[in-house]
Structure formats: C-alpha cells, structure tokens
Design a protein around this motif. Structure first.
Motif, PDB file in Angstrom:
ATOM      1  N   ASN A  85       0.726  -1.045   0.095  1.00  0.00           N
ATOM      2  CA  ASN A  85       0.159   0.069  -0.008  1.00  0.00           C
ATOM      3  C   ASN A  85       0.957   1.245  -0.041  1.00  0.00           C
ATOM      4  O   ASN A  85       1.973   1.239   0.177  1.00  0.00           O
ATOM      5  N   PRO A  86       0.074   2.495  -0.255  1.00  0.00           N
ATOM      6  CA  PRO A  86       0.980   3.781  -0.256  1.00  0.00           C
ATOM      7  C   PRO A  86       1.724   3.873   0.965  1.00  0.00           C
ATOM      8  O   PRO A  86       2.846   4.530   1.070  1.00  0.00           O
ATOM      9  N   ALA A  87       1.346   3.730   2.144  1.00  0.00           N
ATOM     10  CA  ALA A  87       1.884   3.940   3.517  1.00  0.00           C
ATOM     11  C   ALA A  87       3.239   3.164   3.467  1.00  0.00           C
ATOM     12  O   ALA A  87       4.186   3.740   3.976  1.00  0.00           O
ATOM     13  N   LEU A  88       3.221   1.973   3.036  1.00  0.00           N
ATOM     14  CA  LEU A  88       4.471   1.284   2.950  1.00  0.00           C
ATOM     15  C   LEU A  88       5.721   1.785   2.008  1.00  0.00           C
ATOM     16  O   LEU A  88       6.545   2.094   2.555  1.00  0.00           O
ATOM     17  N   ALA A  89       5.108   2.336   0.774  1.00  0.00           N
ATOM     18  CA  ALA A  89       5.973   3.335   0.223  1.00  0.00           C
ATOM     19  C   ALA A  89       6.438   4.362   0.760  1.00  0.00           C
ATOM     20  O   ALA A  89       7.701   4.965   0.542  1.00  0.00           O
ATOM     21  N   ARG A  90       5.467   5.171   1.437  1.00  0.00           N
ATOM     22  CA  ARG A  90       5.945   6.293   2.212  1.00  0.00           C
ATOM     23  C   ARG A  90       7.044   5.857   3.305  1.00  0.00           C
ATOM     24  O   ARG A  90       8.131   6.669   3.516  1.00  0.00           O
ATOM     25  N   ILE A  91       6.786   4.782   3.971  1.00  0.00           N
ATOM     26  CA  ILE A  91       7.768   4.499   5.125  1.00  0.00           C
ATOM     27  C   ILE A  91       9.195   4.157   4.501  1.00  0.00           C
ATOM     28  O   ILE A  91      10.039   4.668   5.024  1.00  0.00           O
ATOM     29  N   TYR A  92       9.024   3.646   3.289  1.00  0.00           N
ATOM     30  CA  TYR A  92      10.420   3.247   2.777  1.00  0.00           C
ATOM     31  C   TYR A  92      11.050   4.311   1.781  1.00  0.00           C
ATOM     32  O   TYR A  92      11.892   3.984   1.083  1.00  0.00           O
ATOM     33  N   GLY A  93      10.064   5.483   1.819  1.00  0.00           N
ATOM     34  CA  GLY A  93      10.921   6.804   0.906  1.00  0.00           C
ATOM     35  C   GLY A  93      10.600   6.640  -0.779  1.00  0.00           C
ATOM     36  O   GLY A  93      11.198   7.262  -1.322  1.00  0.00           O
ATOM     37  N   TYR A  94       9.722   5.776  -0.871  1.00  0.00           N
ATOM     38  CA  TYR A  94       8.925   5.804  -2.451  1.00  0.00           C
ATOM     39  C   TYR A  94       8.119   6.671  -2.567  1.00  0.00           C
ATOM     40  O   TYR A  94       7.048   6.825  -1.876  1.00  0.00           O
ATOM     41  N   GLU A  95       7.902   7.162  -3.937  1.00  0.00           N
ATOM     42  CA  GLU A  95       6.730   8.077  -4.565  1.00  0.00           C
ATOM     43  C   GLU A  95       5.419   7.224  -4.365  1.00  0.00           C
ATOM     44  O   GLU A  95       4.365   7.972  -4.144  1.00  0.00           O
ATOM     45  N   SER A  96       5.506   6.055  -4.784  1.00  0.00           N
ATOM     46  CA  SER A  96       4.152   5.233  -4.810  1.00  0.00           C
ATOM     47  C   SER A  96       4.464   3.737  -4.431  1.00  0.00           C
ATOM     48  O   SER A  96       5.559   3.516  -4.562  1.00  0.00           O
ATOM     49  N   ALA A  97       3.414   3.046  -4.419  1.00  0.00           N
ATOM     50  CA  ALA A  97       3.185   1.749  -4.345  1.00  0.00           C
ATOM     51  C   ALA A  97       4.008   1.038  -5.496  1.00  0.00           C
ATOM     52  O   ALA A  97       4.931   0.119  -5.518  1.00  0.00           O
ATOM     53  N   ASP A  98       3.560   1.392  -6.661  1.00  0.00           N
ATOM     54  CA  ASP A  98       4.094   1.021  -7.819  1.00  0.00           C
ATOM     55  C   ASP A  98       5.597   1.108  -8.009  1.00  0.00           C
ATOM     56  O   ASP A  98       6.390   0.240  -8.619  1.00  0.00           O
ATOM     57  N   ALA A  99       6.314   2.377  -7.568  1.00  0.00           N
ATOM     58  CA  ALA A  99       7.653   2.695  -7.792  1.00  0.00           C
ATOM     59  C   ALA A  99       8.380   1.623  -6.753  1.00  0.00           C
ATOM     60  O   ALA A  99       9.344   1.126  -6.942  1.00  0.00           O
ATOM     61  N   LEU A 100       7.781   1.260  -5.622  1.00  0.00           N
ATOM     62  CA  LEU A 100       8.260   0.198  -4.479  1.00  0.00           C
ATOM     63  C   LEU A 100       8.324  -0.996  -5.181  1.00  0.00           C
ATOM     64  O   LEU A 100       9.545  -1.651  -5.103  1.00  0.00           O
ATOM     65  N   LEU A 101       7.454  -1.578  -6.011  1.00  0.00           N
ATOM     66  CA  LEU A 101       7.251  -2.875  -6.467  1.00  0.00           C
ATOM     67  C   LEU A 101       8.212  -2.980  -7.546  1.00  0.00           C
ATOM     68  O   LEU A 101       8.780  -4.021  -7.868  1.00  0.00           O
TER      69      LEU A 101
END
Length: 561
Positions: A85-101
């Motif tokens: 989810n977006p919260a995980l992306a924010r925690i790890y410093g990514y712009e979006s969940a797609d960017a993290l994935l």
C-alpha cells in the motif's frame, strides 16, 4: 399443438376439446414462465445486491488498504513484493506503491541493513506461521536508516503449500530514538547517582578521617603532656641517683674504715649491727640503687618513646628515623606482646637494615606502624594455636635462609644489619642483629626477608610460636617499566597467622571495610595508613597474604619526596 390439415377432418367436438386443452396448456405454460421470470428477476436483484455489497466491501477494504497508516504488504518466500500500500511506500521513501514494487526486488539484500534479519524473519514464519513485533533496521530509498516493526503471517493453500507472506509494517524510529534518549538519560542519572554516592562516601571518609585525626591529635597532645609531666620527676630521680650512689659509696667506705680500725665496737653498736643485718645491707644497698637506676632509665626510655610517638600534629616534613619510630611503637604495644596466663605472647623478630633518615611526617608514619602492628597482633590473637604452633624443625624450615640471588622484577638487592650487636629480648623472644644478606625476591609472607641468621636457636618450647617479623632495607635507584625510581626504604611487617582470602585482601584498604566484630574495628586504620603512605609520602603500601601462610604488609617510601 397447432392447427394442421390433419386436424380439420376431426369432428367439431374434438376440435373444441382440443382447443380447450391447448388453451389450458398455454395458460399453465404462461404461469410457469411468469414464475420463472419472477424468480429470475429476484435472482438478478439478489445478484445485484451481492455485487453492490462486494463492490462496497472492496471499496471499503481498498480504502483501508490505501489509507492505512501502517504499511501493508504481500511478499513471496523468494524475497519480492506481490503487493503493498502507499503507506509502505512512504515508510520506505518511495513516491508510490508501484515505484516500490518496481525498484525493491530483493528484500533481503536491498532492504535490511543486516541481511540475516530477512532469513530470521522467514525462519520464524516457517516455524510458527506468525511473527509479531519483529524489529529491524532497514534502508530507505535515500539511504537513511530507520527502525521498523513487522507483524506477518504465512498464507498457505489447502494442501499446506506456502503461497506468500502478508502483514503490516510500523515505523518505530521515533520510539527507538526516544528509548535511546531515555537510556542515555538513565545512564547519565546512574552516573550522577554513582558520582553522588562516591562523593557521599568520600565525605563520610573525610569526616571519619577528620574525627580520627582529631582524636589522634588530642591523644598526641595528651601523651606529650603526660610524658612531659613524667619526665620532670624522672629527671629529678635520675639526676639524684648518681650523687646518691656516690654518697652511699662514701658512707660504705667510711663504715669499712670504722670496722677496720675499731674491730671491737661497743655492745650496743654490735647489737644494732646484728639487728639490721649490716653485712647484707652493705652488700644489697648498692644493688638496690642499681635497680633504681635501671628502673629510672626504663621510665625515661618509655617517656622518650611516648614523646616520639606523639608527634601526630606535625605540619612540616622533617628527617625521620624509621627504626626509632618502629621501636617507639613496639614499646607502646609491648603490653599486648607479653605472655598472659595460657597465652604464650607474641614474639617479635627485628631484622633492621642500614637506613638513612627519610623526609616525611614522623607522627603520621608512627600511626602507620601502629595500625599495621596492631593489625598483625589482632590476626595472631585470633589465630588458633594449631595454625601457628611449630616444632623446632618446622621453624627451621620456615625460616631457612635463601641461598643465591633470586630476583623480583629482575632486580636483586642486599639487606644488611648492624654487626656486633649483642642479643636482646623483645616481647618473649631473643633477637640479634647480625650482618646478613637476603635476596630481593618477593616470596610468600612466611619466607620474606629470610636471612642467614640462627633464628631457630632463639626459640625454646616455652616461647611463642606466634611471630611478627619486621624487616627494613634500602633499595637503590633502579629502572622499572622504563622509569627510573629514586632510592627508597622498604619496611615489611610479617605475621605467621592464618592469612586471608583474596576477596578480603582485595578490600582491606577500602574505607569502613573491616572483618572485626562490632566495636573492635572501625575499618579506617588501613585506609588511613594507605593514604598516609601513598598520598602524603608518595610511596606504596601493599598487602601479600595467602590463607594459612601468614600476611605481609610492604611499605616503600622514597628517601626524598
């Protein structure tokens, strides 16, 4: 069911019956169709309601998934994300969940600062299927490090096959920082508390030492006053004994002349001479005066020792005679060394080397000698006689001389005593000074300061097996650990008592530490002695003790500070 040419040849009755039958069938069929249509409409409506409910539920959980504060994830056992989810992306410093994935494709290597943590995480899930509060440090996209807490479960198929992991992540960096700050604050508080405790202990020690010093000063003044008051009449007695002895000699000479020239005295004189036993009086009177002289000299010696020992309040350093200070102290505690009833007393063996005067505080050094000697006496008084008693053979073995030169810290030195001095007695054992040599080894207390002296011959079965040995020597300057040490004197006070355990020996110089019963010891004597030797005179005070092998206190004091 429909009209045909074959049916036209039938009779009208049959046609009517046929049409009625067809009509009834149509009506029944219509009813069935209406019921089916109604049921279909109901099913469509129900399906629409289910779909709406599913849509709303999906929307609800999607909203939760998208707007949750915690990071939600699904990962494969191989280490990449299936969903987040977006919260995980924010925690790890990514712009979006797609960017993290897209970018985070190896969780163990890219995410955790310690790659082993991912393996530990998987092992716990494999074992328990659930992980709670799994705390780790991870990298954010910008390379910064944060703390996270993971809660996850293993999702398996019906046959038990592991499909994926799912769970949520909480950023606990602030909590960890707060905990670290709290730990630092707690550590600081503990350090301050320890500092306050040390300060309080030091204040208590200082207070006790001031009281002790005040008592010693008062005692010194009292002893000095008593010694002064005794000294005056003693000097008067000693001063008059010399002319009194001369007068007696003159009178006895005159009496002898009378006897020589008047061998037959008057009967009255003859009777009086026999009544007073004139011959015994003439023989014993000089002996009586001689005994009086010895007693007066003894009193003067005691007074001199008291005056020497009472120099507690000296504020300036002076030239100190170590041997004189030790002898004065021994004279004061002599009553504790004498035999009393079944107590055979304590023997004192003095092995004095040739020492120059040192610069120091005579009164304070006398206080050190008093503390150490009294400590040795206490140890021997408490020691069972079986631990101290030795046969002549045992004593000879105990004090056998050491041949050759052994070394301590690779330094050998000589120990010389004054030669030609006749044997005297101190306490209850004969002691002699002879020119001797001993090695510089630092052995167990029982064999320290061993000299080539016939110590065994000084013992007899009636004399005490409890022994205090006092050794002094001069150490010339030498090099230790790359440093040149100044010439110094060494004083060893050794008893053959029961010794002490290491846990006791390591604490004996601590303030207020004592093994004596309440009321017998304050725990300050050795602590104050250590301060006097180390802080006041720049020397060293060490204790060497082995259970059942006695105790040695070794004092080293520089000749010049």
């Amino acid at each position: 069911m429909f009209l045909s040419r074959d049916n036209l040849s039938a009779s009208s009755a049959n046609r009517v019956e046929y049409y009625e039958k067809v009509h009834n069938n149509l009506v029944e069929r219509t009813k069935q169709l209406k019921r089916a249509n109604h049921e279909l409409a109901h099913q469509i409506a129900e399906r629409q309601r289910v779909e709406e409910a599913l849509r709303q539920a999906e929307q609800k959980y999607r909203s939760i998934f998208e707007n949750a504060v915690e990071g939600i994830f699904q990962t494969t056992p191989e280490g990449y994300y299936l969903a987040c989810n977006p919260a995980l992306a924010r925690i790890y410093g990514y712009e979006s969940a797609d960017a993290l994935l897209k970018n985070l494709t190896n969780i163990g290597q890219q995410l955790y600062t310690d790659p082993n943590r991912r393996q530990e995480f998987i092992e716990q899930l494999y074992t328990c299927d659930v992980v709670s509060d799994f705390e780790s440090q991870v990298y954010r996209k910008d390379g910064s490090i944060i703390w996270i807490s993971e809660n996850a479960r293993a999702v398996r198929a019906e046959d038990g096959t592991l499909l994926y992991y799912e769970g949520f992540v909480t950023d606990i960096t602030q909590r960890k920082l707060a905990e670290e700050a709290s730990q630092r604050a707690e550590a600081q508080l503990r350090a301050k508390a320890e500092q306050l405790k040390q300060t309080l202990t030091k204040l208590q020690q200082t207070q006790a030492q001031l009281i002790h010093n005040e008592k010693m000063c008062n005692l010194g003044q009292l002893v000095a006053g008593v010694a002064h008051e005794i000294n005056n009449p003693v000097n008067f007695v000693c001063g008059n004994l010399i002319p009194a002895t001369q007068y007696v000699d003159d009178l006895l000479d005159l009496l002898r002349l009378y006897v020589k020239h008047y061998p037959q005295p008057e009967p009255e004189i003859q009777a009086r001479a026999e009544a007073i036993d004139l011959e015994f009086l003439v023989e014993d009177f000089p002996k009586t005066l001689s005994s009086m002289q010895l007693g007066a000299d003894r009193i003067r010696q005691i007074v001199q020792s008291l005056r020497s020992f009472s120099r507690i309040d000296e504020s300036q350093m002076t030239q100190v005679d170590i041997h004189k200070g030790i002898d004065s102290t021994l004279l004061i505690i002599n009553n504790r060394l004498k035999p009393k009833g079944d107590n055979p007393g304590i023997a004192v063996v003095k092995e004095y080397g040739e020492l120059p005067p040192i610069k120091g505080y005579a009164g304070l050094l006398n206080q050190v000698f008093m503390n150490l000697l009294c400590n040795a006496v206490d140890a021997l008084e408490d020691c069972p006689p079986t631990l101290c008693a030795q046969t002549d053979t045992d004593v000879e073995e105990h004090y056998k001389p050491i041949k050759g030169n052994s070394s301590s810290n690779n330094q050998a030195y000589s120990l010389k005593n004054c030669s030609g001095t006749p044997m005297w007695r101190h306490g209850c054992i004969g002691v002699s000074d002879r020119e001797t040599r001993a090695s510089a080894s630092s052995p167990t207390p029982a064999s320290a300061c061993t000299q080539e002296t016939d110590i065994v011959s000084m013992f007899s079965p009636r004399e005490s097996p409890k022994v205090i040995r006092i050794c002094t020597e001069l150490l010339e300057s030498d090099a230790r650990d790359g440093k040149v040490t100044e010439p110094r004197v060494v004083i060893r006070i050794i008893d053959n008592g029961s010794g002490m355990q290491e846990e006791v020996r390591s604490q004996i110089f601590h303030p207020f530490f004592t093994t004596k019963p309440v009321g017998k010891g304050t725990g300050l004597g050795l602590s104050i002695s250590y301060q006097i030797v180390v802080e006041k005179h720049g020397g060293q005070l060490q204790c060497i003790s082995v259970p059942n092998q006695g105790t040695e206190f070794r004092i080293e004091i520089p000749i010049q500070l």
